[in-house]
Design a protein around this motif. Structure first.
Motif, PDB file in Angstrom:
ATOM      1  N   THR A  48     -21.485   3.380  -0.962  1.00 53.54           N
ATOM      2  CA  THR A  48     -20.096   3.074  -1.284  1.00 53.54           C
ATOM      3  C   THR A  48     -19.224   3.542  -0.125  1.00 53.54           C
ATOM      4  OG1 THR A  48     -20.600   3.465  -3.595  1.00 53.54           O
ATOM      5  CG2 THR A  48     -18.274   3.412  -3.019  1.00 53.54           C
ATOM      6  N   PHE A  49     -18.366   2.671   0.316  1.00 55.09           N
ATOM      7  CA  PHE A  49     -17.495   2.998   1.430  1.00 55.09           C
ATOM      8  C   PHE A  49     -16.058   2.651   1.044  1.00 55.09           C
ATOM      9  CE2 PHE A  49     -15.094   1.455   5.073  1.00 55.09           C
ATOM     10  CZ  PHE A  49     -15.158   2.560   5.917  1.00 55.09           C
ATOM     11  N   SER A  50     -15.132   3.528   1.384  1.00 57.54           N
ATOM     12  CA  SER A  50     -13.738   3.141   1.134  1.00 57.54           C
ATOM     13  C   SER A  50     -12.820   3.728   2.212  1.00 57.54           C
ATOM     14  CB  SER A  50     -13.284   3.589  -0.261  1.00 57.54           C
ATOM     15  OG  SER A  50     -13.101   4.970  -0.301  1.00 57.54           O
ATOM     16  N   TYR A  51     -11.772   2.988   2.478  1.00 58.24           N
ATOM     17  CA  TYR A  51     -10.765   3.427   3.453  1.00 58.24           C
ATOM     18  C   TYR A  51      -9.396   3.155   2.836  1.00 58.24           C
ATOM     19  CZ  TYR A  51      -7.803   3.532   7.558  1.00 58.24           C
ATOM     20  OH  TYR A  51      -6.792   3.819   8.438  1.00 58.24           O
ATOM     21  N   ARG A  52      -8.557   4.173   2.837  1.00 66.51           N
ATOM     22  CA  ARG A  52      -7.226   3.998   2.243  1.00 66.51           C
ATOM     23  C   ARG A  52      -6.179   4.566   3.203  1.00 66.51           C
ATOM     24  NH1 ARG A  52      -8.061   6.565  -2.117  1.00 66.51           N
ATOM     25  NH2 ARG A  52      -6.966   8.483  -1.608  1.00 66.51           N
ATOM     26  N   LYS A  53      -5.160   3.777   3.457  1.00 69.84           N
ATOM     27  CA  LYS A  53      -4.097   4.249   4.345  1.00 69.84           C
ATOM     28  C   LYS A  53      -2.762   4.115   3.616  1.00 69.84           C
ATOM     29  CE  LYS A  53      -2.315   2.178   8.120  1.00 69.84           C
ATOM     30  NZ  LYS A  53      -2.300   1.578   9.458  1.00 69.84           N
ATOM     31  N   GLU A  85     -13.931   7.518   2.858  1.00 68.39           N
ATOM     32  CA  GLU A  85     -14.923   8.102   1.964  1.00 68.39           C
ATOM     33  C   GLU A  85     -16.212   7.308   2.063  1.00 68.39           C
ATOM     34  OE1 GLU A  85     -13.383   8.874  -1.917  1.00 68.39           O
ATOM     35  OE2 GLU A  85     -15.386   9.154  -2.768  1.00 68.39           O
ATOM     36  N   TYR A  86     -17.333   8.022   2.103  1.00 70.65           N
ATOM     37  CA  TYR A  86     -18.643   7.372   2.110  1.00 70.65           C
ATOM     38  C   TYR A  86     -19.517   8.081   1.098  1.00 70.65           C
ATOM     39  CZ  TYR A  86     -23.378   6.229   3.545  1.00 70.65           C
ATOM     40  OH  TYR A  86     -24.687   5.848   3.542  1.00 70.65           O
ATOM     41  N   GLN A  87     -20.247   7.297   0.339  1.00 72.07           N
ATOM     42  CA  GLN A  87     -21.000   7.893  -0.750  1.00 72.07           C
ATOM     43  C   GLN A  87     -22.364   7.209  -0.893  1.00 72.07           C
ATOM     44  OE1 GLN A  87     -18.653   8.612  -4.434  1.00 72.07           O
ATOM     45  NE2 GLN A  87     -20.184   7.301  -5.355  1.00 72.07           N
ATOM     46  N   PRO A  88     -23.410   7.791  -0.300  1.00 75.98           N
ATOM     47  CA  PRO A  88     -24.742   7.224  -0.537  1.00 75.98           C
ATOM     48  C   PRO A  88     -25.325   7.780  -1.839  1.00 75.98           C
ATOM     49  CG  PRO A  88     -24.863   8.958   1.100  1.00 75.98           C
ATOM     50  CD  PRO A  88     -23.442   8.912   0.636  1.00 75.98           C
ATOM     51  N   SER A  89     -26.050   6.952  -2.566  1.00 79.83           N
ATOM     52  CA  SER A  89     -26.603   7.467  -3.819  1.00 79.83           C
ATOM     53  C   SER A  89     -27.972   6.874  -4.097  1.00 79.83           C
ATOM     54  CB  SER A  89     -25.662   7.173  -4.984  1.00 79.83           C
ATOM     55  OG  SER A  89     -25.941   5.945  -5.565  1.00 79.83           O
ATOM     56  N   THR A 106     -20.276  -5.628  -3.532  1.00 77.47           N
ATOM     57  CA  THR A 106     -18.962  -5.666  -4.157  1.00 77.47           C
ATOM     58  C   THR A 106     -17.969  -5.174  -3.123  1.00 77.47           C
ATOM     59  OG1 THR A 106     -19.994  -5.039  -6.222  1.00 77.47           O
ATOM     60  CG2 THR A 106     -17.629  -4.873  -6.145  1.00 77.47           C
ATOM     61  N   SER A 107     -16.912  -5.902  -2.917  1.00 81.73           N
ATOM     62  CA  SER A 107     -15.905  -5.402  -1.988  1.00 81.73           C
ATOM     63  C   SER A 107     -14.520  -5.747  -2.525  1.00 81.73           C
ATOM     64  CB  SER A 107     -16.092  -6.022  -0.604  1.00 81.73           C
ATOM     65  OG  SER A 107     -15.775  -7.377  -0.654  1.00 81.73           O
ATOM     66  N   SER A 108     -13.578  -4.915  -2.199  1.00 84.84           N
ATOM     67  CA  SER A 108     -12.217  -5.219  -2.647  1.00 84.84           C
ATOM     68  C   SER A 108     -11.214  -4.781  -1.588  1.00 84.84           C
ATOM     69  CB  SER A 108     -11.924  -4.536  -3.985  1.00 84.84           C
ATOM     70  OG  SER A 108     -11.942  -3.162  -3.828  1.00 84.84           O
ATOM     71  N   PHE A 109     -10.132  -5.508  -1.579  1.00 84.00           N
ATOM     72  CA  PHE A 109      -9.057  -5.209  -0.643  1.00 84.00           C
ATOM     73  C   PHE A 109      -7.749  -5.250  -1.425  1.00 84.00           C
ATOM     74  CE2 PHE A 109      -5.575  -6.870   1.934  1.00 84.00           C
ATOM     75  CZ  PHE A 109      -5.538  -5.905   2.937  1.00 84.00           C
ATOM     76  N   SER A 110      -6.884  -4.283  -1.157  1.00 84.83           N
ATOM     77  CA  SER A 110      -5.575  -4.346  -1.813  1.00 84.83           C
ATOM     78  C   SER A 110      -4.483  -3.858  -0.867  1.00 84.83           C
ATOM     79  CB  SER A 110      -5.583  -3.515  -3.105  1.00 84.83           C
ATOM     80  OG  SER A 110      -5.695  -2.167  -2.803  1.00 84.83           O
ATOM     81  N   TYR A 111      -3.316  -4.429  -1.059  1.00 85.53           N
ATOM     82  CA  TYR A 111      -2.152  -4.018  -0.285  1.00 85.53           C
ATOM     83  C   TYR A 111      -0.979  -3.884  -1.248  1.00 85.53           C
ATOM     84  CZ  TYR A 111       1.806  -4.177   2.900  1.00 85.53           C
ATOM     85  OH  TYR A 111       2.969  -3.878   3.557  1.00 85.53           O
ATOM     86  N   ASN A 112      -0.299  -2.766  -1.187  1.00 85.71           N
ATOM     87  CA  ASN A 112       0.859  -2.549  -2.061  1.00 85.71           C
ATOM     88  C   ASN A 112       2.021  -2.057  -1.222  1.00 85.71           C
ATOM     89  OD1 ASN A 112      -0.139  -2.748  -4.963  1.00 85.71           O
ATOM     90  ND2 ASN A 112      -1.677  -1.459  -3.989  1.00 85.71           N
ATOM     91  N   GLU A 113       3.178  -2.598  -1.468  1.00 84.34           N
ATOM     92  CA  GLU A 113       4.378  -2.126  -0.781  1.00 84.34           C
ATOM     93  C   GLU A 113       5.470  -1.905  -1.821  1.00 84.34           C
ATOM     94  OE1 GLU A 113       5.555  -4.426   2.603  1.00 84.34           O
ATOM     95  OE2 GLU A 113       7.514  -3.420   2.707  1.00 84.34           O
ATOM     96  N   ASN A 114       6.093  -0.734  -1.746  1.00 85.02           N
ATOM     97  CA  ASN A 114       7.184  -0.414  -2.672  1.00 85.02           C
ATOM     98  C   ASN A 114       8.411  -0.007  -1.877  1.00 85.02           C
ATOM     99  OD1 ASN A 114       5.977  -0.407  -5.437  1.00 85.02           O
ATOM    100  ND2 ASN A 114       4.542   0.941  -4.354  1.00 85.02           N
ATOM    101  N   ASN A 115       9.557  -0.560  -2.252  1.00 83.76           N
ATOM    102  CA  ASN A 115      10.829  -0.165  -1.654  1.00 83.76           C
ATOM    103  C   ASN A 115      11.762   0.228  -2.778  1.00 83.76           C
ATOM    104  OD1 ASN A 115      10.395  -0.912   1.183  1.00 83.76           O
ATOM    105  ND2 ASN A 115      10.114  -2.955   0.280  1.00 83.76           N
ATOM    106  N   SER A 116      12.382   1.357  -2.619  1.00 85.54           N
ATOM    107  CA  SER A 116      13.358   1.725  -3.654  1.00 85.54           C
ATOM    108  C   SER A 116      14.554   2.412  -3.003  1.00 85.54           C
ATOM    109  CB  SER A 116      12.716   2.643  -4.692  1.00 85.54           C
ATOM    110  OG  SER A 116      12.390   3.874  -4.109  1.00 85.54           O
ATOM    111  N   SER A 117      15.670   2.216  -3.639  1.00 85.16           N
ATOM    112  CA  SER A 117      16.905   2.857  -3.184  1.00 85.16           C
ATOM    113  C   SER A 117      17.593   3.423  -4.413  1.00 85.16           C
ATOM    114  CB  SER A 117      17.772   1.808  -2.475  1.00 85.16           C
ATOM    115  OG  SER A 117      18.982   2.407  -2.111  1.00 85.16           O
TER     116      SER A 117
END
Lengths: 966, 395
Positions: free
Chosen positions: A538-543, A575-579, A465-476
């Motif tokens: 389980t592996f995840s990377y968030r920036k 994050e890495y999570q072996p189980s 299972t893999s997922s990718f997401s990108y979110n951009e928010n601009n507010s003034s």
């Protein structure tokens, strides 16, 4: 009210008594006339003299049938049929409670003979029960749901669920596929005309989604959960169609409503367009909701498009959408799919809300009375695109890719005036604020799932299972606040004007690799006492990248950069999570009953690394954590076939929370001096341990349905809590941007502290009892919840424990007489308690009691009237509120494709949008503007065209003579 | 290889003859089993004469009861379903079951590999034999025993230490595609093989797993062989196999020719075919029951199983259901409740329920019964244990 309820109960009882009459039972055996073999799965049907079906039964292995519930003293026809054999029919009179039939012998059809073929309404074909619509006499505009209502053994319950011989139908397909790509069965059954249906098939499938089945998938001997599936097979020449709805309504108080949907389908593909717009606070979340609201026939049709009176403000919504699906296969099953689906939705909302809030705070330093008024308008637009592909085959190989993307933008404006008084009713502070701003955001998500299970290759069973997401928010945002603080020495005024621009980007990637063949790899063919091993990684990377630009507007109008609040930073979390998961299944099954105990134990380690790179030095913090976690539980299921099923589960697990960067090193924004958040530097991680248990009992057969569910949860934690530091009548200079020792005049400064241990628990229950009579059904539902929460906290630096509890009960009873009369009564009770221990030992209580009465009368299938009265009372409100809504609808044109509807809302003109709640330190009540009385006329047209121009629309039951041609 | 001139027998099941039971059968005796709280057993059971005892396998209560030759209760032992289906081994006077060893988890491919190389001792551990020794009734206990490849394949004993493997398994995972339905072994050596088939995808047998029917004749060195979807009855000797009777069934009961050439896509398709053609005869089997009669059994695709008597001298076929009980056989339904056969002695199990129905119907009036049988009929009530009645066929 009591007399009224008594009358209703009396009415229900008298109707049910009138249904009770003597019935009898018949039995016999069906055999082959040539060899004398028992004929298993032959269909035995009992008809009335007018050819309507009373009931039916399928013979067992010994050709035996037993049919109960046949009204006494009637004349009937017994018909027996079996594929490849001549039909058998005989008349009989039900003159005794038990009647035995001599053995019925069926003979094989011979070639080239003239046979009298009756239309068999129900028969078994292999494992599949087949319902033949031609055998049911109905009007030409009847739809699938009305047909199902006439089939003995099939019940459409008041809550929309369908059961067959007491077994719930979990999936409804049309030609083997979800109709129009939707999982809602009503979109098919309430739209498809009965006369285009070739047959309705009912069969069981293994539930591939069940966790227990996934664990057992490789063991063919173990019992697997199965799902009852209903498939509507359309006539070959009617396997395409266009249908939908156009509707428009206009009302008083400038209210309007527009809705429309056009749906097209053929053998493999479907396309749906929808449009909705209104200013009646009627929700339109997406195209699927528009489709649900636009079906051709619906017992609840008069409850469609209902205004939500509890919604704050007046909301204008415009929402068009398009949705398609295409299957690359002619027919699909739970394990064999190859389908693509997608859609586009647009949603525009315009919202105007006027709000008045009155709050009482009971504090040691003196009570506070806070009055505020606000007026806001928001407009938003959202574009949403989805595209999903799924493919699976019989070898349990399954691929699915889901993507979605959305873009939204909006503007908002609000004005707010607040005045704070002390207990002597003296003004201590007031505030005027204006905020205007705009924002836009873009998001993209995609996930991929691939499951591979192969009986022949036991070493290569895995899931990815893999997922990718990108979110951009601009507010003034442009915000100006004008504060006055009053003291004996005079008035101190603070004016804050700022422009705040924020840009935030988040990229997230995660993946899970589950290896299900670990046991085979480690111990080969050894069964390891039936214990299964699953290894997950389980592996995840968030920036996250944030850019904050803040400008102060000086009194002279000049714009000056705010050095403290302007900063850029980047947070990268890996994050890495072996189980390792151990499961064992204990089971026993026989033809009559089975039980299964599924146990699991999962141990895993959570490695977290967080790196913060900030233009503010004190936020340049890098942290690493290692948490040992566990999760264990069991699931018990017991089923007595056709009698009851019992399911119970228990689980115990732990989890950890780490304080966020904004909690341990916040950038303190004191723009809102009434509520300054200061964080807590010494926060540490905390652990939560939770226990949960639940049980469900279901009893059902063709006449009765009982479902009882209880669930309980308990969480024990030492958790991060904000505490409220509130003082009054102390005034000092305010140092903006986060220095210590800020004493505000009657306001709050919030910190986050590492609190004492707290806990929360909840216990909920849900009971549904349904009973079907000869011409009606009654359904009683009762559910409730008790929750308790113990939260350690500080108010004005004094430790206090806030104990809160909530009890709610909801009961409703719905009664149907055929589809002519629908009567509903419901009652709600909600009680909230909040008590401080340690600060002022105050306790606060709010209680709401409400009830609903609704009545729908369908005078004919095409004329209906419905009314609904809601009454509610709250201990904080002086006067109870009663809302009476009503509507009348009339179907016309020959094909009944047009509908005229008159709606009257809040006829008594009593509605006020008031809420009254208890907080940790007092009460607050809020009044907002909302929907008020209006009257509306709506006209709708339902375009419908299925297949070609010609077609066999035979609706009459009977017999026909045909020559068999070979 | 297959030798001998077969005799053609036209067999129309519905035209099979009837008669009186006493024309065929001679009543011998009754065994009444002591009924007490401890010794009561369920009607759903199997009763077997075993050495000096009778054993009763009570499947509902999962226990085995031991009675002496006069029906006196001795003791009982519990058994677990997982040990598999129990068979009586007359030579060693013990009950045996061979089942998969639960200590291993096998995939379909593993299973195919194991039975393909059944002669490899490494594969024997995947099966287990459980046995209950009835020679020592003082210690009734299930024991476990290692088995060899021939036992694993459920080989049947034949004359002179020969063994017959008649197991047919179709699996795409087999390495080789050729196999034989009947194989005769002497120790580990394959001596003879008959009826080749494609073990990977034979269209007749695909999605099924069974054994070819091997049954006793009145000669120890001859066996009856009958196969699914073939109405020829063969005899097997250590050196040869030859057709004896070729039964010709009516066209509406015999498997049509297209069945033998149909390639079934999956198990569901084959099951659907079976369901839609329930009355077709899938298997005809024979068994020697006397010097004169063979017991014929017809099994249909709908799993209906019916018995017939075949007079080997006159070639006349009788339908068991049309042979009526009469006063000379004490109105006992002796042909419908077969329990066990030992050489040419046959046993039926009669439940108290059947006996009480018989009495209630008045059929037992005016009949002179043997003393033991009369006593039983007078004392039977609904809680009495089933009885065993034995009889022989007349020559």
């Amino acid at each position: 009210m009591k007399i009224f309820l008594f009358n209703i109960i009396f009415l229900l009882l008298s109707v049910s008594v009138s249904f009770a009459q003597g019935t009898g039972r018949i039995y016999g055996t069906v055999k082959d006339s040539t060899g004398g073999e028992f004929l298993e799965s032959a269909t035995v049907i009992i008809y009335r003299p007018d050819s309507t079906v009373v009931t039916f039964k399928i013979t067992d292995k010994k050709g035996y049938f037993e049919i109960a519930g046949i009204p006494l003293k009637g004349n009937y026809l017994l018909a027996a049929s079996y594929a490849g054999y001549k039909d058998f029919g005989m008349k009989f009179k039900m003159d005794s409670a038990v009647k035995k039939f001599d053995t019925i012998f069926l003979s094989v059809k011979s070639n080239d003979e003239v046979v009298v073929k009756s239309i068999i309404p129900i028969r078994m074909n292999g494992d599949t029960l087949e319902i033949n619509p031609e055998a049911f006499k109905m009007s030409k505009d009847a739809v699938g749901e009305e047909l199902l209502n006439k089939v003995p053994g099939v019940v459409i319950w008041a809550d929309g669920s369908i059961t067959i011989d007491g077994k719930p139908v979990s999936k409804l397909l049309v030609n083997g596929k979800p109709f129009l790509g939707s999982r809602d069965p009503r979109i098919a059954t309430q739209n498809l005309p009965k006369n285009i249906i070739d047959k309705i098939q009912v069969y069981s499938e293994v539930d591939a989604a069940s966790q227990q089945n996934q664990a057992n998938m490789l063991n063919q001997n173990e019992q697997k959960d199965s799902l009852v599936t209903m498939n509507i097979k359309l006539k070959a020449d009617k396997n395409k169609g266009v249908f939908g709805k156009y509707g428009a309504g206009i009302g008083t108080a400038e209210r309007y409503q527009l809705d429309g949907a056009v749906n097209m389908f053929n053998k493999k593909s479907s396309l749906a367009f929808g449009f909705g717009s209104n200013n009646t606070n009627t929700s339109i979340a997406n195209l699927n909701e528009i489709m649900q609201e636009s079906t051709f026939r619906n017992n609840y049709s008069n409850y469609r498009n209902r205004s939500n009176f509890n919604k704050s403000g007046i909301n204008r919504v415009i929402s068009p959408g398009i949705q398609f699906s295409h299957s690359f296969l002619e027919t699909e099953s739970d394990r064999r799919r190859n389908r693509i689906e997608g859609g586009y939705d647009f949603n525009s909302n315009l919202d105007k809300t006027i709000r008045q809030n009155y709050q009482e705070r009971y504090l040691l330093g003196g009570d506070q009375l806070i009055n505020s008024e606000s007026e806001s308008s928001n407009s938003s637009e959202r574009h949403n695109v989805t595209l999903n592909y799924t493919k699976s085959n019989r070898d349990f190989r399954n691929l699915s890719i889901n993507t979605s993307s959305s873009y939204s933008s909006g503007t908002s404006e609000s004005k707010n005036n607040t005045a704070i008084k002390n207990s002597q009713n003296e003004l201590t502070s007031d505030k005027k604020s204006n905020v205007s701003g705009n924002n836009n955001s873009l998001s993209f998500n995609t996930d991929l799932r691939f499951y591979n299970s192969n009986f022949d290759k036991p070493l290569v069973n895995y899931n990815i299972t893999s997922s990718f997401s990108y979110n951009e928010n601009n507010s003034s945002r442009n915000e100006s606040n004008y504060y006055n603080f009053y003291s004996p020495s005079g008035i101190n005024t603070t004016i804050l004007n700022r422009i705040i621009d924020k840009n935030s980007k988040t990229t997230n990637f995660s993946g899970i690799f589950s290896y299900n063949s670990l046991k085979r790899l480690l111990v080969g063919r050894f069964s390891l006492f039936g214990i299964r091993l699953q290894n997950d990684h389980t592996f995840s990377y968030r920036k996250t990248e944030d850019m904050n630009s803040v400008y102060d507007i000086e009194n002279n109008g000049t714009k000056k950069a705010n050095v403290y609040l302007t900063f850029n930073e980047q947070i990268a979390t890996t994050e890495y999570q072996p189980s390792l998961r151990l499961t064992k299944n204990f089971y026993k099954f026989s033809s009559k009953q089975n039980w299964n105990l599924y146990t699991y134990l999962r141990g895993f380690v959570q490695f977290i690394n967080e790196k913060n790179t900030s233009s503010k030095d004190y936020r340049n913090i890098s942290r690493s954590f290692v948490f040992n976690r566990y999760d264990l539980g069991l699931n018990y299921t017991k089923r007595m076939n056709n009698v009851y099923s019992l399911n119970g589960n228990m689980a115990y697990r732990n989890s950890y929370n780490t304080p966020s960067l904004n909690q341990i090193a916040p950038v303190v924004d004191s723009m809102n001096l009434y509520n300054v958040y200061k964080g807590g530097v010494n926060l540490s991680n905390n652990e939560t341990r939770s226990a949960s248990a639940g049980a469900n009992f279901t009893f059902n057969n063709t006449k009765k349905n009982l479902d009882f569910t209880v669930s309980a949860n308990y969480n024990h934690n030492s958790i991060l809590r904000p505490y409220i530091d509130s003082t009054t009548n102390l005034r000092d200079t305010i140092t903006i941007n986060g220095n210590d020792s800020v004493y505000l005049n009657g306001k709050q400064i919030r910190h986050t502290i590492h609190g004492e241990k707290g806990n929360n628990s909840s216990f909920g229950w849900n009971a549904t009892i349904s009973r079907k009579f000869k011409k009606g059904q009654v359904q009683f539902q009762y559910n409730g919840n008790i929750s308790k929460n113990r939260m350690p906290s500080y108010i004005d630096n004094i430790f206090t424990t806030i104990n809160s509890s909530n009890i709610s009960h909801r009961a409703n009873i719905t009664f149907y007489y055929k589809t002519m009369l629908i009567l509903g009564i419901s009652g709600n009770l909600n009680n909230n308690n909040s008590k401080q221990t340690g600060y002022k030992n105050n306790s606060f209580n709010t209680r709401t009691v409400s009830g609903d009465f609704s009545l729908t009368i369908n005078f004919t299938k095409n004329i209906s009237l419905s009314s609904q009265i809601s009454h509610s009372k709250n201990n904080g409100l002086i006067k109870p509120i009663t809302i009476w809504n009503s509507n009348a609808a009339f179907r016309f044109l020959k094909s009944k494709q047009a509908e005229l509807k008159f709606t009257a809302t809040d006829i008594l003109k009593q509605f006020k949008n008031i809420s009254y709640t208890a907080n940790a330190d007092g009460f607050s009540s809020t009044i907002t503007n909302g929907l008020q009385q209006y009257f509306m006329i709506t006209i709708s047209y339902f375009p419908r065209k299925f297949g070609g121009r010609s077609g066999n629309n035979t609706d009459a039951i009977g017999t026909r003579v045909e020559r068999r041609v070979n | 290889m297959i030798t001998g001139a077969q005799e053609k027998i036209f067999f129309e099941p519905k035209s099979a003859r009837g008669g009186l039971q006493s024309d065929f059968i001679e009543y011998k005796d009754i065994v009444v089993f002591e009924t007490s709280r401890e010794s009561r057993f369920d009607d759903f059971c199997q009763i077997i004469p075993a050495g000096n005892n009778y054993i009763v396998m009570d499947y509902s209560n999962k226990k085995i009861l031991l009675f002496d030759k006069k029906g006196k209760y001795l003791k009982q032992v519990k058994f677990k379903e997982r040990i598999g289906s129990l068979q009586y081994n007359k030579e060693q006077n013990r009950l045996e079951a061979i089942s998969l060893n639960k200590a291993y988890e096998l995939s379909q491919k593993d299973y195919a590999q194991i039975i393909e190389h059944f002669d490899n001792p490494k594969n024997w551990k995947y099966f287990r034999k459980y046995y209950l020794d009835l020679n020592d009734t003082s210690h009734l206990i299930f024991r476990r025993q290692q088995i060899n490849g021939l036992e694993m394949m459920r080989a049947e004993p034949f004359v002179n230490d020969l063994k017959i493997i008649s197991k047919v398994t179709i699996d795409k995972n087999f390495d080789s595609q050729e196999d034989y339905e009947i194989k005769i072994f002497k120790a580990d050596t394959l001596l003879k093989k008959y009826f080749p088939y494609n073990r990977r995808n034979d269209s007749r047998y695909i999605f099924e797993d069974f054994s070819i029917n091997v049954s006793a004749t009145d000669r120890a060195d001859h066996k009856w062989i009958t196969r699914p979807y073939d109405y020829m009855v063969y005899q097997l000797t250590p050196d040869s196999l030859y057709g004896v009777y070729n039964f010709i069934l009516p066209i509406d009961r015999a498997m049509p020719l297209d069945f033998y050439t149909t390639d079934f896509k999956d198990k569901t398709e084959k099951n659907n075919y079976k369901r839609q053609n329930k009355k077709l005869i899938s298997h005809l089997s024979v068994n020697t029951i006397s010097n004169r009669f063979l017991q014929l059994r017809l099994q249909s695709l709908g799993y209906e199983n019916k018995g017939y008597l075949f007079d080997a001298e006159t070639k006349v076929i009788y339908d068991n259901e049309k042979i009526s009980p009469d006063s000379l056989t004490f109105q006992l339904p002796l042909l419908n409740n077969w329990a066990y056969s030992d050489n040419k002695m046959h046993f039926i199990k009669l439940t108290a329920k059947t006996v009480l129905e018989m009495i209630a119907s008045g059929k037992t009036k005016n009949i002179t019964y043997p003393d033991k049988l009369e006593m039983y009929l007078k004392t039977a009530d609904k809680n009495t244990n089933p009885v065993l009645i034995y009889y022989t066929y007349k020559n």
